[in-house]
Design an enzyme around this catalytic site. Structure first.
Site, PDB file in Angstrom:
ATOM      1  N   CYS A   2      -3.095  -2.994   7.998  1.00  0.00           N
ATOM      2  CA  CYS A   2      -2.905  -2.929   9.214  1.00  0.00           C
ATOM      3  C   CYS A   2      -1.922  -2.508   9.663  1.00  0.00           C
ATOM      4  CB  CYS A   2      -3.409  -3.632   9.850  1.00  0.00           C
ATOM      5  SG  CYS A   2      -5.625  -4.602   9.333  1.00  0.00           S
ATOM      6  N   ARG A  27      -1.237   2.126   5.258  1.00  0.00           N
ATOM      7  CA  ARG A  27      -1.725   0.657   5.689  1.00  0.00           C
ATOM      8  C   ARG A  27      -3.615   0.373   5.779  1.00  0.00           C
ATOM      9  NH1 ARG A  27       3.287  -1.073   6.698  1.00  0.00           N
ATOM     10  NH2 ARG A  27       2.460  -3.445   7.679  1.00  0.00           N
ATOM     11  N   TRP A  74      -7.057  -2.259   7.782  1.00  0.00           N
ATOM     12  CA  TRP A  74      -7.885  -2.577   6.733  1.00  0.00           C
ATOM     13  C   TRP A  74      -8.734  -3.790   6.866  1.00  0.00           C
ATOM     14  CZ3 TRP A  74      -7.493  -6.119   2.583  1.00  0.00           C
ATOM     15  CH2 TRP A  74      -8.161  -6.034   1.648  1.00  0.00           C
ATOM     16  N   ASN A 100      -1.795  -7.318  13.265  1.00  0.00           N
ATOM     17  CA  ASN A 100      -2.120  -6.673  11.632  1.00  0.00           C
ATOM     18  C   ASN A 100      -1.139  -8.056  10.983  1.00  0.00           C
ATOM     19  OD1 ASN A 100      -1.281  -6.077   9.262  1.00  0.00           O
ATOM     20  ND2 ASN A 100       1.295  -5.522   9.636  1.00  0.00           N
ATOM     21  N   GLY A 101      -2.606  -8.959  10.706  1.00  0.00           N
ATOM     22  CA  GLY A 101      -1.949 -10.474   9.731  1.00  0.00           C
ATOM     23  C   GLY A 101      -2.957 -11.437   9.791  1.00  0.00           C
ATOM     24  N   GLU A 470      -0.214   1.590 -16.741  1.00  0.00           N
ATOM     25  CA  GLU A 470       0.275   2.242 -15.136  1.00  0.00           C
ATOM     26  C   GLU A 470      -0.545   3.629 -15.587  1.00  0.00           C
ATOM     27  OE1 GLU A 470       0.964   1.661 -13.095  1.00  0.00           O
ATOM     28  OE2 GLU A 470       1.685   3.542 -11.918  1.00  0.00           O
ATOM     29  N   LYS A 474      -4.051   4.397 -12.200  1.00  0.00           N
ATOM     30  CA  LYS A 474      -3.634   5.846 -11.790  1.00  0.00           C
ATOM     31  C   LYS A 474      -4.772   6.324 -11.590  1.00  0.00           C
ATOM     32  CE  LYS A 474      -1.294   5.094  -9.743  1.00  0.00           C
ATOM     33  NZ  LYS A 474       0.042   4.351  -9.573  1.00  0.00           N
ATOM     34  N   GLU A 477      -7.667   4.379 -10.470  1.00  0.00           N
ATOM     35  CA  GLU A 477      -7.587   3.604  -8.099  1.00  0.00           C
ATOM     36  C   GLU A 477      -8.117   5.159  -7.603  1.00  0.00           C
ATOM     37  OE1 GLU A 477      -3.566   2.259  -6.576  1.00  0.00           O
ATOM     38  OE2 GLU A 477      -2.349   3.726  -8.687  1.00  0.00           O
ATOM     39  N   HIS A 493     -10.565  -6.883 -31.169  1.00  0.00           N
ATOM     40  CA  HIS A 493     -11.252  -8.588 -30.980  1.00  0.00           C
ATOM     41  C   HIS A 493     -11.928  -7.852 -30.021  1.00  0.00           C
ATOM     42  CE1 HIS A 493      -7.540  -9.623 -34.025  1.00  0.00           C
ATOM     43  NE2 HIS A 493      -6.890  -8.515 -32.952  1.00  0.00           N
ATOM     44  N   LYS A 588      -1.976   0.619   0.789  1.00  0.00           N
ATOM     45  CA  LYS A 588      -0.513   0.642   0.231  1.00  0.00           C
ATOM     46  C   LYS A 588       0.410  -0.318  -0.209  1.00  0.00           C
ATOM     47  CE  LYS A 588       3.170   4.647  -1.358  1.00  0.00           C
ATOM     48  NZ  LYS A 588       2.894   3.904  -2.377  1.00  0.00           N
TER      49      LYS A 588
HETATM   50  C1  G6P Z   1      -0.931  -1.637  -4.056  1.00  0.00           C
HETATM   51  C2  G6P Z   1      -0.071  -0.202  -3.843  1.00  0.00           C
HETATM   52  C3  G6P Z   1       0.261  -0.026  -5.170  1.00  0.00           C
HETATM   53  C4  G6P Z   1       0.984  -0.462  -5.122  1.00  0.00           C
HETATM   54  C5  G6P Z   1       1.349  -2.238  -4.791  1.00  0.00           C
HETATM   55  C6  G6P Z   1       2.322  -3.505  -4.800  1.00  0.00           C
HETATM   56  O1  G6P Z   1      -1.485  -1.792  -3.992  1.00  0.00           O
HETATM   57  O2  G6P Z   1      -1.782   0.080  -3.889  1.00  0.00           O
HETATM   58  O3  G6P Z   1       0.648   1.308  -5.470  1.00  0.00           O
HETATM   59  O4  G6P Z   1       1.964  -0.678  -6.345  1.00  0.00           O
HETATM   60  O5  G6P Z   1       0.788  -2.293  -3.746  1.00  0.00           O
HETATM   61  O6  G6P Z   1       3.380  -2.616  -3.749  1.00  0.00           O
HETATM   62  P1  G6P Z   1       4.945  -2.781  -3.908  1.00  0.00           P
HETATM   63  O7  G6P Z   1       4.564  -2.238  -2.280  1.00  0.00           O
HETATM   64  O8  G6P Z   1       4.976  -4.430  -3.997  1.00  0.00           O
HETATM   65  O9  G6P Z   1       5.326  -2.520  -5.054  1.00  0.00           O
END
Ligand code: G6P
Length: 593
Positions: A2, A27, A74, A100-101, A470, A474, A477, A493, A588
């Protein structure tokens, strides 16, 4: 999660808040809402499910005024719908809030203190605003809000308007970020620094457990007892150009393309000629430890794996990578003398903050590697290294991964004290990243071949496996294709049972020691019908490989392979016409546990 924004000014508060909400949508974007006070002090609320763009359409045209608060959500408590959207209003309609929280004890408060109140939404936020009403029967508004704060357990940044004191925005802050910027046309409050651009040049980053009153020309901050507090003042260092899309269709593509510049910026920040310039205290602190625990979440956690690799190979320091969300609820057995290195792009990830606080309480040294040196985590950790990636707007992290890995390579070199050719390697890495960016057409072709897949597998070994992790994150998501990464040795396995006719399996082969075995593991999947792809390095390549990255130091190959797989994820999502910068259900900055 949020984002909240408030503006107290002479006029045009609606535009300031909407502008801020657009910038905070990363957010969360389940719903959006705003409360605006007009010049004759009439308060109007607009809110609905969906994006800020939709909110703008439903606000009465020409309505504006000196004060406004807004929210982009969110969803945590209750579905994303209009009723659960913020702002929320107290039963007597006097107090309006955005929050927010997460309030952990909201049910208890609802059923004890607020038994006579009506609740319309499923949110925890309605409890806060009605608790303020409850206390206002006995106390003035400031006391009511401060007493309310003392009853709340959990995390909250709140902006509150009281219809009886319509020139003020009341502020509460605990455990989720909140900044106040002071400008000539008014004062602005927001969850992040970017809504402040254009409205303030200086800001204060609020501490936890503070109460504030903001008007168009004043800011006062106290603790919950009403004692005045001094506050820090920082410079707004981000500019509008860094956060505008410019010629790009999506922030993700813009940020992928910025990666060569990010590498060059890191060289300029951390090298003086051939010498590495990193805080000497930090470098010598490594002499007093014999273990590194990396702690992070998401992409930052996958970047940490490369940190482990650098510190073990170059500095001979045993290292481990720990998931912050797991560590919050466990107490690892610590026998060594560890340094805890936290990686966080935002510096605001709730789980990582919680672990950082626990580690600090235990007295272990802490280092944060972050893109936000003004963040909560930066204010707690003993040492902090900036990754200088510039604002990352797209929810899917790209340039922050590269910047984190490059920063750790420089730090590990500095700690190892060995003669370094790293600067040259990094310079060449930037050039080679550009070469890959020049071959997008090949990657688009690969994306065409996987866009209709129901599942995709990445395989590799060692650092190619870590790059696979990684890469899989990507793709899943932003394309919503079920994608997993496996160490290719683990396939037999269990996972190989999932290989069916035409399932794409992408092998990453950049390491001499494992190239042969990963290729033969790939052949085993082909034998079961897999559609195979290989991303290899030039010196190990075969003519049939799908994409060949230029030769680079074997320590740094993930920094090139992920560029290929970032673009593969991007073009797959483009093919599927998806909302690339704001993928479903994600945000994010994960500021709730
Ligand atoms: C969220 C974001 C990711 C990020 C993760 C950790 O899931 O969508 O892109 O890697 O948080 O965030 P940070 O700010 O701690 O790297």
């Amino acid at each position: 999660m949020c984002g909240i924004v408030g503006f107290a000014g002479i006029k045009n508060s609606k535009e300031a808040v909407l502008n801020g909400l657009r910038k905070l949508e990363y957010r969360g974007y389940d719903s959006a809402g705003i409360a605006i006070s007009s010049s004759d002090n009439v308060l109007s609320i607009f809110k609905d499910k969906g994006r800020v763009e939709h909110l703008e359409e439903i606000i009465t045209k020409d309505l504006d005024g000196p004060l406004a608060i807004g929210h982009t959500r969110w969803a945590t408590h209750g579905k994303p719908n209009k009723i659960n959207a913020h702002p929320h209003i107290s039963n007597n309609k006097r107090f309006i809030i955005v929050h927010n929280g997460v309030i952990d004890n909201y049910k208890e408060l609802k059923y004890t203190k607020l038994s006579g109140f009506n609740f319309y939404s499923e949110t925890d936020t309605e409890v806060i605003v009605n608790l303020i009403e409850y206390y206002s029967r006995k106390y003035d508004v400031s006391s009511s809000i401060r007493i309310t704060a003392t009853k709340l357990e959990g995390s909250y940044s709140c902006l509150i308007i009281d219809k009886e004191t319509p020139d003020k925005i009341y502020v509460l802050k605990n455990k989720t970020p909140l900044l106040i910027g002071c400008g000539e046309k008014g004062n602005i409050i927001a969850s992040d620094v970017i809504p402040l651009i254009g409205y303030a040049t200086k800001y204060t980053n609020l501490e936890d457990q503070v109460f504030g009153i903001v008007t168009k020309d004043s800011v006062s901050i106290t603790d919950y007892l009403g004692n005045k507090l001094e506050y820090n003042v920082n410079q707004v260092s981000v500019n509008d150009e860094e956060i505008t899309l410019g010629r790009y269709p999506h922030y993700m593509l813009k940020e992928i393309e910025e990666q060569p510049d990010v590498i060059r910026r890191l060289i300029s920040k951390y090298f003086d000629g051939e010498n590495i310039i990193i805080n000497k205290d930090l470098v010598s602190m490594f002499k007093s430890i014999n273990k590194i625990n990396f702690v992070a979440a998401g992409t930052s956690m996958y970047a940490s794996l490369m940190g482990k690799y650098f510190f073990e190979k170059l500095c001979r320091i045993p290292s481990e990578v720990l998931q912050s969300s797991e560590l919050v609820y466990s107490s690892p057995l610590i026998k060594d003398v560890p340094l805890f290195i936290f990686l966080s792009q935002s510096g605001e990830t709730a789980d990582s903050i919680a672990v950082l606080k626990k580690v600090k309480e235990s007295g272990y040294p802490t280092l944060l590697i972050t893109n936000n040196i003004g963040s909560t985590m930066a204010s707690i950790s003993d040492y902090c290294l900036d990754i200088y990636a510039g604002p990352e707007i797209s929810v899917a992290s790209t340039k922050a991964y590269v910047a984190q890995v490059v920063t750790m390579s420089i730090l590990a070199k500095a700690v190892s004290g060995s003669i370094t050719k790293l600067k040259n390697h990094l310079k060449s890495l930037a050039k080679k990243t550009e070469e890959i960016l020049g071959k997008k057409v090949i990657i688009k072709g690969l994306a065409d071949q996987i866009k209709d897949a129901k599942a995709v597998f990445y395989i590799g070994r060692g650092i190619d496996y870590w790059a696979s992790l990684e890469s899989a994150l990507k793709l899943k998501e932003i394309s919503y294709i079920h994608t997993e990464a496996f160490s290719s040795g683990e396939l037999k396995h269990g996972t190989i049972a999932l290989i069916e006719e035409n399932v794409p399996v992408i092998a990453i082969c950049t390491q001499e020691g494992t190239n042969g075995i990963v290729r033969s593991n790939l052949i085993e999947t082909e034998a079961r019908g897999a559609k195979s792809f290989v991303i290899s390095m030039e010196s190990l390549s075969q003519s049939s490989d799908s994409f060949i990255i230029p030769n680079v130091s074997h320590y740094l190959t993930p920094l090139l392979t992920v560029v290929v797989t970032q673009l593969l994820a991007y073009y797959t999502a483009v093919n599927k016409n998806l909302d690339i910068d704001k993928p479903r259900n994600l945000a994010k900055s994960v500021t709730v546990e």
